[in-house]
Design a protein around this motif. Structure first.
Motif, mmCIF file in Angstrom:
data_model
loop_
_atom_site.group_PDB
_atom_site.id
_atom_site.type_symbol
_atom_site.label_atom_id
_atom_site.label_comp_id
_atom_site.label_asym_id
_atom_site.label_seq_id
_atom_site.Cartn_x
_atom_site.Cartn_y
_atom_site.Cartn_z
ATOM 1 N N VAL A 216 0.839 -1.199 0.000
ATOM 2 C CA VAL A 216 0.000 0.000 0.000
ATOM 3 C C VAL A 216 0.875 1.250 0.000
ATOM 4 O O VAL A 216 0.618 2.207 -0.742
ATOM 5 N N SER A 400 -5.396 -5.838 -0.402
ATOM 6 C CA SER A 400 -6.597 -5.854 0.439
ATOM 7 C C SER A 400 -7.101 -7.264 0.620
ATOM 8 O O SER A 400 -7.500 -7.660 1.711
ATOM 9 N N TYR A 404 -7.252 -8.910 4.259
ATOM 10 C CA TYR A 404 -8.568 -9.230 4.790
ATOM 11 C C TYR A 404 -8.658 -10.719 5.108
ATOM 12 O O TYR A 404 -9.224 -11.120 6.125
ATOM 13 N N PRO A 410 -12.746 -6.299 8.665
ATOM 14 C CA PRO A 410 -12.630 -5.047 7.896
ATOM 15 C C PRO A 410 -11.676 -4.082 8.595
ATOM 16 O O PRO A 410 -11.024 -3.261 7.968
ATOM 17 N N MET A 411 -11.567 -4.224 9.919
ATOM 18 C CA MET A 411 -10.644 -3.416 10.709
ATOM 19 C C MET A 411 -9.206 -3.520 10.166
ATOM 20 O O MET A 411 -8.460 -2.545 10.164
ATOM 21 N N LEU A 413 -8.351 -3.760 7.175
ATOM 22 C CA LEU A 413 -8.198 -2.915 5.987
ATOM 23 C C LEU A 413 -7.930 -1.474 6.405
ATOM 24 O O LEU A 413 -7.146 -0.764 5.775
ATOM 25 N N ALA A 414 -8.590 -1.039 7.490
ATOM 26 C CA ALA A 414 -8.324 0.307 8.002
ATOM 27 C C ALA A 414 -6.872 0.395 8.471
ATOM 28 O O ALA A 414 -6.155 1.356 8.169
ATOM 29 N N LEU A 416 -4.470 -1.383 7.416
ATOM 30 C CA LEU A 416 -3.635 -1.461 6.224
ATOM 31 C C LEU A 416 -3.452 -0.068 5.622
ATOM 32 O O LEU A 416 -2.354 0.302 5.201
ATOM 33 N N LEU A 417 -4.528 0.704 5.634
ATOM 34 C CA LEU A 417 -4.459 2.054 5.076
ATOM 35 C C LEU A 417 -3.545 2.931 5.936
ATOM 36 O O LEU A 417 -2.695 3.666 5.413
ATOM 37 N N VAL A 418 -3.709 2.829 7.258
ATOM 38 C CA VAL A 418 -2.869 3.629 8.159
ATOM 39 C C VAL A 418 -1.402 3.261 7.968
ATOM 40 O O VAL A 418 -0.526 4.131 7.844
ATOM 41 N N LEU A 419 -1.126 1.948 7.892
ATOM 42 C CA LEU A 419 0.255 1.502 7.687
ATOM 43 C C LEU A 419 0.759 1.925 6.312
ATOM 44 O O LEU A 419 1.931 2.247 6.146
ATOM 45 N N LEU A 421 -0.108 4.656 4.794
ATOM 46 C CA LEU A 421 0.249 6.072 4.911
ATOM 47 C C LEU A 421 1.595 6.220 5.607
ATOM 48 O O LEU A 421 2.402 7.083 5.257
ATOM 49 N N LEU A 422 1.827 5.357 6.603
ATOM 50 C CA LEU A 422 3.134 5.377 7.269
ATOM 51 C C LEU A 422 4.231 5.035 6.252
ATOM 52 O O LEU A 422 5.275 5.702 6.191
ATOM 53 N N ARG B 6 0.340 10.321 9.406
ATOM 54 C CA ARG B 6 1.190 11.492 9.402
ATOM 55 C C ARG B 6 0.786 12.345 8.210
ATOM 56 O O ARG B 6 0.564 11.859 7.131
ATOM 57 N N PHE B 109 -9.602 3.029 -1.692
ATOM 58 C CA PHE B 109 -9.236 2.019 -0.709
ATOM 59 C C PHE B 109 -10.226 2.017 0.453
ATOM 60 O O PHE B 109 -10.663 0.971 0.927
ATOM 61 N N ASN B 112 -13.553 0.401 -0.275
ATOM 62 C CA ASN B 112 -13.451 -1.054 -0.180
ATOM 63 C C ASN B 112 -13.537 -1.511 1.268
ATOM 64 O O ASN B 112 -14.265 -2.445 1.602
ATOM 65 N N ALA B 113 -12.797 -0.814 2.170
ATOM 66 C CA ALA B 113 -12.780 -1.225 3.578
ATOM 67 C C ALA B 113 -14.166 -1.118 4.192
ATOM 68 O O ALA B 113 -14.581 -1.964 4.985
ATOM 69 N N ILE B 116 -16.780 -3.843 2.258
ATOM 70 C CA ILE B 116 -16.460 -5.244 1.992
ATOM 71 C C ILE B 116 -17.415 -6.233 2.663
ATOM 72 O O ILE B 116 -17.846 -7.211 2.044
ATOM 73 N N GLU B 117 -17.816 -5.942 3.932
ATOM 74 C CA GLU B 117 -18.669 -6.912 4.612
ATOM 75 C C GLU B 117 -20.085 -6.900 4.060
ATOM 76 O O GLU B 117 -20.678 -7.941 3.820
ATOM 77 N N TRP B 121 -16.997 -9.030 -1.420
ATOM 78 C CA TRP B 121 -15.710 -8.782 -2.065
ATOM 79 C C TRP B 121 -15.846 -8.467 -3.547
ATOM 80 O O TRP B 121 -15.149 -7.610 -4.084
#
Lengths: 503, 176
Positions: A216, A400, A404, A410-411, A413-414, A416-419, A421-422, B6, B109, B112-113, B116-117, B121
């Motif tokens: 990502v 994703s 997943y 689904p958490m 995936l959130a 994953l997005l934060v990581l 961005l890191l 960040r 992205f 999708n998150a 998804i549920e 998918w």
């Protein structure tokens, strides 16, 4: 020898038709994904992990071995045909390889890379078979303080030795260690950094971290700076080498192996140093020194061999001690863990079939790569032309799906997005990602070993020092940390010495 | 969550002079360090004979190290130290960060998150692929959609049904 018998059993297991098929799928998938621009071996392994879900461990690891070697081979194809390599270990290959390709010798560059990888990989696997049992018998006598010291060495090595800036390496390591803290403390059951989010109680899955930071992060970073012009891919036919090329290649292959394996096997390993050393050596020894910088075949043969040999060398500390020193090894270690398998000396006692089948499949995968890649190279080269929007959309899509599928949350995936961005921020500010990944996977283990050491000594800090092994390791760490100071002051001291002696 | 998003203040990206946005990294490290220490203080003191250390010291040490690193980093930045942004095959570092594209990709992205549920998918994955391809500048809308739908269907059938991987069917439950 015992290990030879085990290895033969391993071969017997690998050579069954269904297993060979699994190995073949691994090699093809690994090469196909590894060839794609922007995808290094570690990301290849992380993205292809879902393929192994639902398989039994032995099959999964055979697939893995194929993906591992395939991903590496694919990476070198990319760096020869496209220049700008996907990962630091193939930087050196790109120097001469791309020049050769531009001079119309792409077929020879790919051939020496493929055959050299095979030769180096096979020799290094033999060394792996010989060395690993020795390391295991040594590691079995190690106590908690020794493990703690070795992990500290791995931390220092990945953050302070590799990479351009120590400060940025250490920053990345600390970020990884903090991510590793999240979750329930294994000893006391206390929650740390979970912010009362129930899904964080089990910690952040290393696979999610790896996919987030690598895939990502890379996709977002590329989105920010996407090159709008079409990349120039050098067309290539079937790789082949003439007699002259063979003559100029075989020695660099062997020397590259000799550089690569020991560096990979050291807990402070990595492929950057041996590939670079191999390049410098070949340049010095070559009879065609004037060709260096314009496409000398030795400059591809040596570093490619070193790269592959070091990859096999990395497996020694990974399997025998449970100590990963490259991002790919860290992701593989995480995959082992998802099967409830702890690499380390006990693994060889408890599950010899599994380990030796894995090692046998390395030999088989290596041979398959050679057989496949010489005829398939033109096909792989076509993959380089994939439209970039589809490439990066595909990376996010599979990232994703893989993240997943680990926990069906689904958490994740959130997260994953934060990581991601890191990972984006780290790429923007030039922070290396390897120390972070190693910190995430080794951090919790280091804490565990450290606390176990102090438990044995009843809380006395002296418990961390332990025996001679730990002391030696700490001396090595001190040397690494003080090296820049030594290098700065040692010549001055020597200079002061010389006149004193003469006068 | 241990890691906060960040926001790189990418206002000035000129290669000349110091890379001032790096102070953002230092601030982030300070925040993270403080957060780790505060979280560790919250843990009730816990030490027993079989674990004399307890769960607190390690986060506190890491927090302190983060603060020290932040300080050293700040000094490094004021002295003109800078990290090389990562280059790559498809990366053109001479251009400024294209925030519009980045935000569109993040949006695809996030969709999708969130979906998804509920949607499953096949639908959410299609939206992710199609949205990202659009964000990255592919304007062959029909072809994009065809690729997105077929990738989602192929992965769903091969992974969820073939390999037994957890992928939700969502709205299309019973149809697929």
């Amino acid at each position: 020898m015992d290990s030879v018998a085990h290895l033969l059993d391993g071969f017997a297991a690998v050579l069954a038709p269904s297993t060979l098929l699994v190995a073949l799928i691994g090699v093809i998938a690994g090469t196909a994904v590894g060839v794609l621009p922007g995808i290094g071996p570690a990301m290849t392994v992380a993205l292809l992990l879902p393929l192994t879900y639902g398989m039994e461990p032995t099959q999964a690891f055979i697939l893995f071995a194929g993906i591992y070697y395939g991903g590496m081979y694919g990476g070198s194809t990319t760096s020869i045909l496209l220049n700008t390599p996907g990962e630091s270990a193939s930087v050196v290959t790109a120097i001469e390889g791309n020049k050769m390709a531009k001079a119309g010798r792409a077929a020879q560059a790919l051939a020496t890379a493929a055959i050299g990888s095979f030769v180096a990989g096979t020799l290094a696997n033999v060394l792996l078979v010989l060395v690993t049992p020795v390391v295991v018998s040594f590691a079995i006598s190690l106590g908690a303080p020794d493990y703690f010291a070795l992990m500290m060495l791995a931390f220092v090595a990945v953050s302070a030795v590799l990479g351009a800036s120590r400060l940025r390496g250490i920053t990345s390591l600390l970020l990884g260690l903090v991510i590793g803290l999240v979750g329930i403390d294994s000893v006391t059951g206390q929650r740390r950094l979970t912010f009362d989010i129930p899904q964080l109680a089990d910690g952040i899955d290393v696979i999610v971290v790896a996919v987030g930071i690598f895939a990502v992060g890379e996709a977002l970073w590329t989105a920010a700076h996407l090159r709008r012009s079409k990349p120039t891919v050098i067309p290539v036919g079937r790789p082949w080498m003439g007699a002259q090329d063979w003559k100029r290649s075989w020695r660099p292959w062997l020397r590259g192996t000799a550089f690569g394996f020991p560096f990979g096997a050291l807990p402070a390993g990595g492929a950057e140093l041996p590939t670079f050393l191999s390049y410098v050596t070949e340049k010095r020894l070559s009879k065609h020194r004037e060709e260096f910088g314009k496409g000398a075949i030795e400059g591809v043969a040596g570093p490619e061999a070193a790269n592959n040999a070091s990859a096999a060398g990395t497996l020694v500390p990974m399997l025998a001690i449970g100590l990963p020193t490259t991002a790919t090894a860290a992701v593989m270690l995480a995959a082992f863990e998802s099967y409830g398998i702890q690499p380390g000396p006990l693994l060889f006692e408890r599950q010899p079939t599994l380990v030796w089948t894995l090692i046998a499949s390395l030999f088989v995968g290596n041979l398959m790569l050679l057989v496949l890649n010489l005829p398939l190279a033109p096909t792989w080269a076509k993959l380089l032309q994939i439209p970039r929007p589809y490439l990066y959309a595909g990376i996010l899509f599979f990232a994703s799906m893989g993240a997943y599928a680990v926990n069906a949350q689904p958490m994740d995936l959130a997260l994953l997005l934060v990581l991601g961005l890191l990972g984006f921020g780290m790429r923007r500010f030039g922070l290396p990602v390897l120390p972070l990944i190693v910190g995430v996977i080794l951090g919790p283990r280091a804490e565990q070993q450290g606390r176990r050491s102090l438990q044995l000594s009843g809380g006395e800090l002296s418990g961390l020092i332990g025996g001679p092994v730990a002391l030696t390791v700490y001396a090595a760490i001190a040397l690494i940390l003080l090296w820049p100071l030594l290098r700065r002051f040692a010549p001055r001291l020597l200079r002061r010495d010389t006149p004193a002696r003469t006068g | 969550m241990s890691v906060q998003t960040r926001e790189p203040e990418a206002a000035d990206e000129k290669p000349k002079g110091g890379d001032r946005a790096q102070y953002g990294v230092c601030a982030f490290l300070v925040l993270l360090g403080v957060m780790v220490i505060v979280d560790a203080m919250r843990i009730s003191h816990f030490a027993s004979s079989n674990d004399p250390v307890g769960p607190r010291p390690v986060p506190i040490i890491l927090g302190v190290l983060l603060l020290i690193t932040a300080a050293v980093y700040t000094v490094d930045v004021t002295r003109g130290g800078r990290g090389e942004p990562e280059s790559g095959e498809d990366i053109d570092l001479t251009s400024r960060i294209d925030w519009r594209t980045v935000l569109l990709v993040i949006a695809a992205f996030a969709v999708n998150a969130v979906l998804i549920e509920w949607a499953g998918w096949v639908i959410s994955g299609t939206l992710l692929f199609w949205g990202t391809a659009f964000a990255l500048g592919s304007r062959h809308h029909f072809r994009n959609l065809a690729v997105a739908v077929s990738l989602s269907l192929i992965t769903f059938y091969s992974f969820a049904i073939g390999l037994g991987v957890n992928l939700p069917a969502g709205l299309l439950q019973g149809i697929l």
